[in-house]
Design a protein around this motif. Structure first.
Motif, PDB file in Angstrom:
ATOM      1  N   CYS A 126       2.352   2.976 -10.944  1.00  0.00           N
ATOM      2  CA  CYS A 126       3.753   3.122 -10.536  1.00  0.00           C
ATOM      3  C   CYS A 126       4.365   1.800 -10.090  1.00  0.00           C
ATOM      4  O   CYS A 126       5.573   1.632 -10.109  1.00  0.00           O
ATOM      5  CB  CYS A 126       3.871   4.134  -9.408  1.00  0.00           C
ATOM      6  SG  CYS A 126       3.144   3.558  -7.857  1.00  0.00           S
ATOM      7  N   CYS A 127       3.539   0.874  -9.666  1.00  0.00           N
ATOM      8  CA  CYS A 127       4.010  -0.410  -9.123  1.00  0.00           C
ATOM      9  C   CYS A 127       5.048  -0.216  -8.045  1.00  0.00           C
ATOM     10  O   CYS A 127       5.906  -1.072  -7.830  1.00  0.00           O
ATOM     11  CB  CYS A 127       4.592  -1.310 -10.220  1.00  0.00           C
ATOM     12  SG  CYS A 127       3.315  -2.076 -11.162  1.00  0.00           S
ATOM     13  N   GLY A 133       4.070   1.571  -4.956  1.00  0.00           N
ATOM     14  CA  GLY A 133       3.428   2.017  -3.715  1.00  0.00           C
ATOM     15  C   GLY A 133       3.349   3.520  -3.563  1.00  0.00           C
ATOM     16  O   GLY A 133       3.227   4.021  -2.454  1.00  0.00           O
ATOM     17  N   CYS A 181       1.306   5.678  -5.726  1.00  0.00           N
ATOM     18  CA  CYS A 181       0.126   6.325  -6.276  1.00  0.00           C
ATOM     19  C   CYS A 181      -1.132   5.789  -5.595  1.00  0.00           C
ATOM     20  O   CYS A 181      -1.052   4.908  -4.761  1.00  0.00           O
ATOM     21  CB  CYS A 181       0.086   6.103  -7.786  1.00  0.00           C
ATOM     22  SG  CYS A 181      -0.386   4.438  -8.272  1.00  0.00           S
ATOM     23  N   CYS A 217      -3.957   1.459  -6.850  1.00  0.00           N
ATOM     24  CA  CYS A 217      -4.156   0.029  -6.612  1.00  0.00           C
ATOM     25  C   CYS A 217      -4.594  -0.259  -5.183  1.00  0.00           C
ATOM     26  O   CYS A 217      -4.368  -1.342  -4.667  1.00  0.00           O
ATOM     27  CB  CYS A 217      -2.896  -0.743  -6.958  1.00  0.00           C
ATOM     28  SG  CYS A 217      -1.568  -0.455  -5.795  1.00  0.00           S
ATOM     29  N   CYS A 262       0.191  -3.394  -5.046  1.00  0.00           N
ATOM     30  CA  CYS A 262       1.348  -3.605  -5.929  1.00  0.00           C
ATOM     31  C   CYS A 262       2.617  -3.864  -5.136  1.00  0.00           C
ATOM     32  O   CYS A 262       3.590  -4.358  -5.671  1.00  0.00           O
ATOM     33  CB  CYS A 262       1.547  -2.419  -6.863  1.00  0.00           C
ATOM     34  SG  CYS A 262       2.080  -0.924  -6.032  1.00  0.00           S
TER      35      CYS A 262
HETATM   36  S1  FES Z   1       0.352   0.995  -8.726  1.00  0.00           S
HETATM   37 FE1  FES Z   1       0.938   2.822  -7.775  1.00  0.00          FE
HETATM   38  S2  FES Z   1       0.788   2.299  -5.719  1.00  0.00           S
HETATM   39 FE2  FES Z   1       0.353   0.427  -6.639  1.00  0.00          FE
END
Ligand code: FES
Ligand code: ZN
Lengths: 83, 883
Positions: free
Chosen positions: B60-61, B63, B65, B68, B81
């Protein structure tokens, strides 16, 4: 708990400023039997709805007062000084 | 890896920082996050999944999911991320045995084994019972999220603050900004909180919209809206209370109106291999390209149920990604979708047609982010047309703006879920729950969503259902052959996302208290420790016994300013105290002192102290250090009930107190006190007024520590002056400051109790061996009836002194053992040089309470003998106190 409570002296304040001392009980006037004593000391009515309880304005003016509060919604019907 | 400089990128290529990942240096630009810098350095695997240790990449980049999470500077579960690196930041992978790329635990994914079936916690590690400790060890290692490093000493200080807003807008996207602006223009005081570094929401990742967003934000700020970046709402509690996480501050906002402008949550699609690195949500891919100028992949397939996917495809193309195919579910819903690849996605097969690709963008219908609204008990309904849950009834004082309301733009088709068959189809990324797990759960009878949730643990991980709740409901509906509306939602409760314990444990309302002599203690080398909310000297040297010796042999001085001090004044003062204490005070002579314990109506001791009569209508009451506020409130409460003619004042902070004690105490008093301190004129338990070193003072002649002693009470501002004078004039007798630890030894030699240490919530004065302070001939006092009942039933236990002939030291709290069973406990224990023995106090059964009786206590794993001593160990007759 998170609501505003009206101190009879200071007006509406965050409930965190107060200490709740539980529902109003009546101390027996004559020496009670063990059973009545235990009931007075340990058993509360624990009403689901409006009841009367003691509050102390701990981080404020230091007044003890009474509130009528709905324990299911935390709606405060009114607050007053003890008669 | 970086694209050539792009307009509106968030990175500043002229500035770099270097951090380490698994010990290797990684270079980042200013504006990068740890995640984007690692991606730029070629990393595709960012984590290992919870159960099966499957490789996971950026999803999701934003924050949202679990993919990461890494350990950053010793703090686990940081979403890299969204976390910017600092120079020297130490980043480590977590939940791996070995390394991220070769995780030994990944066998659980392939061989199945005990982890595979749903409900394995409940089924597997049950029998045999004796193996539980081993199971626990194994499970704790295998499962869990990161490890807390007990050696990380960074002590984060968190403050709690209260704030008020007429309107609190949560979320700084377009609709949040617009709502804030409208409220501000209507003349209301508005605060807007946003999780990111700047408002603008997902449109910041949209190159065409970014400038519009920035000018809207500027306009909003100009209209008087206070915009707080890096501020995350934890929940919406009753009375419109919104605790906001600001890193080192938890701000508790109370708002008249809360506007949830929380937008939507992009949803994954369910198909086999949907969790491979390289399978991303639209925002994830867009952020990589537009924020950090990174090419998310070389060749992409886009699966979409709405316009988001189509737009994303366009933006990716602009970033140089080749778009192999856009599968638009609105035109035709494919029957099967399978992603394949090992270290990352290599191909996607849609209805038998295979595309080679290293990026799959999946856009399920975006779900309104109604979490906050649900906390406030908004009603949420399923909209079958669009396949999402939307809030329908809002409580008063709560508004919703923009997409969070369900206004999510172009109609989408409800996405199907493509089931198992060729590999795992992940429903819940946090907890590794697959479509098969749901099938099994329903087959086993867990067919309500609330039960299925608990059984499979879907939605219970770090994303708190953001990415899986909708798909879980959808899959449950499919398996139970009903519809999502019937299945309904699980209950949303705060917090909306994980909150560190440290944040909640922020500093309490009361700050640390120091007495007026605190700095003198520090100067004299005191080790200071917490006692209740006070900071007090433990001792002044490494050898507390030396301080004990000084008191016994010559002269000691201790700061006892922490004692609670109350004034009780008025015609009814004596009668008032008679009603509160088991002891009697109305007949106390003016200028005399009496000890008292306080009991409640259950007859239990909750505090103790001395009461001095200053005048016919005035008493000076001391309480324990921790009990000061409680006792004052207790007095005030009964005064509110009884309406007696008394006034109360808590002078604890205004009055300092010092105890001067030891055989040479009188000599020092002769020097500093302006009255007669002869034993006739100033006897034991007398209270006198006068001046000490020129300061007006009340002197109580009492002896908690067992030697001749004077307790000096005087106005706090003179603390250091009096303290200095005592040491100046006391130098001749080698006046020695003593701390709490030596005081504890001294008072134990006298078997003087410490309330809370030697008593507990069950202790009454009779069984605490203090019958003399109970005056049952009084008409009434708080606790009288209960104490009478104790007397009538007979005592069952007694607090006694004891010594341990073997010289071994039990711990405080050690069991008193009778016939192999616990029958009491050691309440205090110390070694006394004076007595030459290990001495203590214990609560023992009544038949073991006679002088000289032997009883057993547990020391270490073994039983040892203790002998009852009913008299004080030191000066049993009290001759020294009276001397
Ligand atoms: S990629 Fe989803 S929280 Fe970092
Ligand atoms: Zn008040």
């Amino acid at each position: 708990m998170s609501f505003l409570l009206t101190c009879p002296h200071c007006g509406p304040r965050e409930v965190e400023e107060f200490r709740c001392a539980g529902e109003v009980t009546t101390r027996p006037t004559e020496r009670p039997g063990l059973r009545e004593l235990n009931e007075y000391v340990f058993f509360k009515n624990n009403v689901a709805g409006v009841h009367r309880e003691w509050w102390y304005h701990r981080h404020g003016c230091g007044t003890w007062f009474l509130a009528e509060r709905d324990t299911t919604t935390n709606r405060v019907v009114r607050t007053e000084l003890p008669a | 890896m970086r694209l050539p400089p792009r307009e509106h990128e968030l990175i500043d290529r002229s500035k770099t920082v270097t951090f380490t990942f698994e010990g290797e240096p990684v270079r980042a630009f200013a504006g990068d996050t740890i995640g984007s810098a690692l991606f730029a350095a070629g990393r595709r695997v960012f984590g290992r999944s919870f159960k099966y240790h499957r490789r996971r990449g950026l999803l999701c980049c934003s924050g949202q999911c679990p993919n990461c999470m890494m350990t950053v500077d010793g703090v686990p579960n940081v979403r890299v991320c969204v976390r910017p690196p600092r120079e020297g930041t130490v980043v480590k992978a977590q939940n791996v045995v070995g390394s991220l790329d070769r995780d030994l635990m990944a066998v659980t994914d392939r061989i199945g084994g005990p982890f595979t079936p749903v409900g394995f916690y409940y089924k597997t590690f049950i029998r045999p019972r004796w193996a539980w400790p081993y199971y626990e060890k194994f499970l704790r290692n295998a499962a869990g999220l990161g490890k807390l490093d007990p050696h990380v000493t960074e002590r984060r200080r968190v403050d709690h603050e209260h704030a008020h807003a007429e309107v609190l807008v949560v979320g700084g996207g377009q609709s949040g900004l617009e709502a804030a602006l409208a409220h501000a223009r209507a003349g209301r005081q508005v605060v807007l909180i946003d999780e990111g570094p700047e408002p603008g929401g997902h449109q910041l990742a949209n190159r065409e919209r970014i400038m519009t967003m920035r000018s809207l934000a500027a306009e909003t700020a100009q209209a008087g809206v206070e915009i707080l970046p890096f501020a995350r709402a934890i929940g919406l509690y009753e009375g419109n209370l919104v605790p906001v996480d600001r890193g080192s501050t938890l701000v508790k906002f109370r708002a008249e109106t809360v506007v949830a402008a929380t937008g939507t949550l992009e949803q994954p699609l369910v198909f086999a291999g949907n969790d491979l690195p390289g399978v991303m949500l639209p925002a994830g891919a867009r952020r990589l390209a537009n924020y950090w100028s990174l090419r998310p992949g070389e060749r992409a397939v886009v699966l979409t149920v709405d316009d988001r996917g189509v737009e994303t495809a366009r933006e990716l193309e602009a970033a140089g990604v080749e778009i192999a195919e856009v599968v638009d579910y609105r035109e035709r819903v494919p029957r099967s979708v399978v992603a394949k690849g090992r270290k990352q996605v290599r191909s996607l097969t849609v209805d038998g047609k295979r595309f080679d690709c290293d990026l799959v963008v999946m856009s399920g219908s975006p779900q309104p982010n109604y979490g906050l609204l649900a906390h406030a008990r908004a009603r949420v309904e399923f909209d079958p047309g669009r396949g999402i849950f939307v809030p329908v009834e809002l409580p008063p004082g709560v508004e919703v703006a923009g997409e969070a309301s369900g206004d999510v733009g172009s109609p989408a088709v409800p996405p199907p879920s493509h089931g198992e068959g060729e590999g795992k189809s992940i429903v819940c990324f946090c907890e590794d729950v697959t479509t098969k797990d749901f099938k099994d759960a329903v087959a086993e009878g867990f067919d309500s969503i609330q039960l299925a949730k608990r059984y499979t643990t879907a939605t219970m991980g770090p994303c708190q259902g953001r990415l899986c709740h909708l798909n879980a409901v959808r899959v449950a509906a499919r398996e139970t052959r009903t519809d999502e509306g019937t299945i309904g939602t699980t209950t949303a409760r705060p917090p909306t996302s994980p909150v560190s314990m440290g944040l909640l444990a922020g500093r309490p309302h009361e700050a640390a208290k120091r007495t007026s002599m605190h700095h003198r203690h520090k100067d004299m080398g005191a080790t200071v420790f917490w006692t209740g909310s006070w900071r007090r000297p433990h001792s002044y040297s490494a050898d507390p016994q030396a301080e004990v010796r000084a008191v016994h042999e010559s002269l000691g001085v201790i700061d006892v300013s922490t004692l609670g001090k109350l004034l009780v004044k008025g015609p009814d003062a004596g009668a008032f105290l008679d009603r509160l204490y088991p002891n009697r005070f109305s007949d106390l002579k003016v200028g005399r002192i009496r000890y008292g314990v306080l009991t409640n109506d259950a007859g239990r001791i909750f505090d103790d102290g001395t009461v001095a009569r200053l005048a016919d209508d005035e008493f000076y009451v001391t309480t324990t250090s921790t009990g000061a506020d409680g006792v004052f409130q207790w007095f005030e409460w009964w005064n509110a009930v009884w309406h007696m003619d008394v006034e109360l004042a808590n002078v604890t902070g205004a009055v300092a107190a010092v105890n001067v004690t030891g055989p040479n105490a009188r000599k020092l008093m002769e020097r500093v006190f302006d009255g007669d301190v002869g034993n006739e004129a100033f006897a034991y338990l007398d209270a006198k007024r006068g001046h000490v070193a020129g300061v007006p003072a009340l002197i109580l002649r009492i002896g908690f520590v067992g030697e001749l002693g004077y307790e000096l009470h005087f106005p706090s501002p003179h603390g250091e002056h009096v303290w200095d004078a005592l040491f100046e004039h006391g130098a001749e007798w080698n006046a020695t400051p003593f701390g709490l630890e030596p005081q504890r030894i001294l008072r134990l030699e006298k078997t003087h109790i410490l309330v809370g240490q030697d008593t507990d919530a069950e202790s009454n004065p009779l069984e605490a061996a203090m019958p003399w302070i109970v005056k049952l001939d009084k008409d009434d006092f708080i606790g009288k009836w209960a104490i009478e009942h104790v007397q009538e039933r007979g005592l069952r236990s007694l607090l006694v002194g004891f010594e341990v002939p073997s010289g071994r030291m039990p711990v405080e709290g050690a069991q008193v053992v009778v016939g192999g069973k616990s029958a009491g406990r050691v309440t205090s224990v110390r070694y006394s040089e004076q007595v030459g023995k290990v001495i203590g106090m214990a609560i023992v059964p009544i038949d073991l309470s006679g002088e000289g009786t032997t009883f057993e206590i547990r020391i270490g794993g073994e039983l040892d003998q203790a002998v009852v001593r009913t008299q004080p160990f030191h000066d049993p007759e009290g001759a020294k106190l009276r001397s």
